[in-house]
Enzyme design. Structure first.
Site, mmCIF file in Angstrom:
data_model
loop_
_atom_site.group_PDB
_atom_site.id
_atom_site.type_symbol
_atom_site.label_atom_id
_atom_site.label_comp_id
_atom_site.label_asym_id
_atom_site.label_seq_id
_atom_site.Cartn_x
_atom_site.Cartn_y
_atom_site.Cartn_z
ATOM 1 N N ASN A 183 40.874 47.616 47.128
ATOM 2 C CA ASN A 183 40.309 47.428 45.791
ATOM 3 C C ASN A 183 40.980 48.465 44.902
ATOM 4 O O ASN A 183 40.591 49.635 44.893
ATOM 5 C CB ASN A 183 38.792 47.620 45.831
ATOM 6 N N ARG A 243 41.065 42.675 46.254
ATOM 7 C CA ARG A 243 40.131 42.259 45.210
ATOM 8 C C ARG A 243 40.915 42.127 43.908
ATOM 9 O O ARG A 243 41.583 43.063 43.473
ATOM 10 C CB ARG A 243 39.027 43.296 45.026
ATOM 11 N N HIS A 292 31.714 39.715 39.520
ATOM 12 C CA HIS A 292 30.933 40.051 40.729
ATOM 13 C C HIS A 292 30.814 38.838 41.648
ATOM 14 O O HIS A 292 29.870 38.735 42.436
ATOM 15 C CB HIS A 292 29.514 40.533 40.361
ATOM 16 N N ARG A 340 27.176 49.467 29.379
ATOM 17 C CA ARG A 340 27.498 48.287 28.567
ATOM 18 C C ARG A 340 26.236 47.715 27.935
ATOM 19 O O ARG A 340 25.175 47.701 28.542
ATOM 20 C CB ARG A 340 28.175 47.209 29.416
ATOM 21 N N GLU A 389 30.779 43.360 49.567
ATOM 22 C CA GLU A 389 31.934 42.696 48.979
ATOM 23 C C GLU A 389 33.182 42.856 49.846
ATOM 24 O O GLU A 389 34.008 41.944 49.925
ATOM 25 C CB GLU A 389 32.178 43.238 47.569
#
Length: 406
Positions: free
Chosen positions: A12, A95, A184, A245, A388
């Site tokens: 990743n 990823r 996601h 955010r 993940e």
């Protein structure tokens, strides 16, 4: 006789970091994991943990670029007899944040795939360039090995056009690839499937609302194993209140800030992505700290928590309406897995929808997937730890071993 390779290295790659895990797909076991951070700085660091015995190791010192970072990763793996040159390595899984509409499945990377990921940089300027650096570096190190891209957006490409399109001029939207992509996706795919397993059913049999609540946060409505709606959009900014955010906001706020406050586009971008959400509301984006402050009577922290939960509750209700029938609501990721007060507050008042949380079950801390709703509840409420890296490894190995079509 040479045995069939069964290991997958998952990478990743961020703009200044590389997270990695090495897994053996015979039993989904982890052999090693680590993190290279602050790439390009004098204070770079690699932390490596062998997971089949051995002590965690840390090294500090300048790591110039991603090529040097992956070289350092290879050296750490080799020290444990797990080198990147091992014949037991079946693939490297990467990823990749944005795959647009073209990439709906894990994909073996070639020059054409690289070019398309590059073409998507304008809609993922923070993520795709870093993902590309990691891919190109790994390809240079092991040109003989299949490199597989697993896309965050892929799981959401099953959304109907009615959910994916924004109500703006079609020609403008199509010319600039403006639509809801969602993110996601590997987490939502894994958690929705694990939730079905927890209920003793197949993914095709259940409808699940997945709430991925970390510093970044997103919700998805999953019908029969397929995503039909998700909260993030063209970028990861839309949707739930997050750590830094804003989530959903009137688009005219940006025009107002430009005209009235004299802010530049870049300044507004930083405001909404890095100085909003929980940190903008109360100065903290760590839910543990926010809860501590609430316990001490901090009204600003309490309001931030209430705003966070209000938005979360709205999405649960909206996705209940989208699905029509809901079998489970699954909480996952850092906040979703660990913050019992968030889970309790998000479900409170939804009893008429068949939703409830058992206080004692909710208070239990565990790394295992579990149901936290009372036995009488019509809809299961579950905590399902996400994984993940395992999802990327599984998808990559299934592709290169021929279990799915290339």
């Amino acid at each position: 006789m040479t045995s069939t390779p069964t290991r997958v290295l998952v990478l990743n790659s961020g703009s200044s970091s590389v997270k990695y895990q090495l897994l053996d797909m015979r039993d989904d076991s982890r052999l090693a994991q680590g993190l290279v951070e602050r790439i390009g700085e004098e204070t770079s660091r690699i932390v490596h943990t062998p997971l089949q015995g051995g002590e965690k190791r840390e090294k500090n010192g300048p790591i110039a670029d991603h090529a040097a970072a992956l070289k350092a990763v290879a050296e750490e793996l080799s020290a444990d007899g797990l080198g990147m040159d091992s014949p037991e390595l079946a693939a490297i899984g990467h990823r990749v944040v944005h795959g647009g509409l073209r990439f709906t499945e894990p994909t073996v990377i070639d020059d054409e795939v690289l070019a398309e990921i590059e073409r998507l940089v304008p809609v993922a300027p923070l993520h795709n360039p870093a993902n590309l650096m990691g891919i190109r570096t790994a390809m240079a190190m092991r040109p003989d090995l299949p490199q597989v891209a697993v896309f965050d957006t892929a799981f959401h490409t099953t959304m109907p056009e009615s959910a994916a399109r924004y109500a703006i001029d079609v020609e403008t939207a199509d010319a600039h690839r403006i639509r809801r992509y969602g993110f996601h996706g590997t987490s939502h795919a894994y958690v929705s499937r694990e939730t079905a397993r927890l209920l003793g059913k197949e993914p095709e049999e259940v409808n699940v609302i997945v709430l991925h609540l970390g510093n970044g946060a997103s919700a998805s409505a999953v019908r029969g194993g397929r995503c039909v709606d998700t909260s993030m959009g063209l970028t990861p900014l839309e949707g739930l209140v997050m750590g830094t955010r804003s989530g959903d906001i009137d688009p005219a706020v940006t025009f107002h800030l430009k005209r009235v406050a004299g802010m530049s586009t870049d300044e507004i971008d930083v405001l909404l992505n890095k100085k909003s959400g929980l940190v903008g509301l109360c100065g903290d984006n760590d839910m543990r700290e926010i809860r501590r402050r609430i316990d001490e009577g901090d009204e600003r922290a309490a309001l931030a928590f209430d705003i966070y939960v209000h938005r979360l509750k709205k999405y649960i209700g909206a996705y209940y309406a989208v699905l029509g029938r809901v079998d489970a609501v699954a909480f996952t990721a850092g906040v979703g897995e660990n913050a019992a007060p968030v889970r309790a507050a998000a479900i409170a008042g939804l009893e008429e929808l068949g939703l409830a949380v058992d206080a004692d079950l909710n208070a239990v801390r565990s790394d295992e997937a579990r149901v936290i709703s009372p036995v009488y509840a019509r809809v299961a409420v579950a905590v399902v730890p996400t994984d993940e890296e395992l999802e990327i490894a599984r998808q990559s190995y299934a592709l290169v071993s021929g279990e799915v079509n290339a």
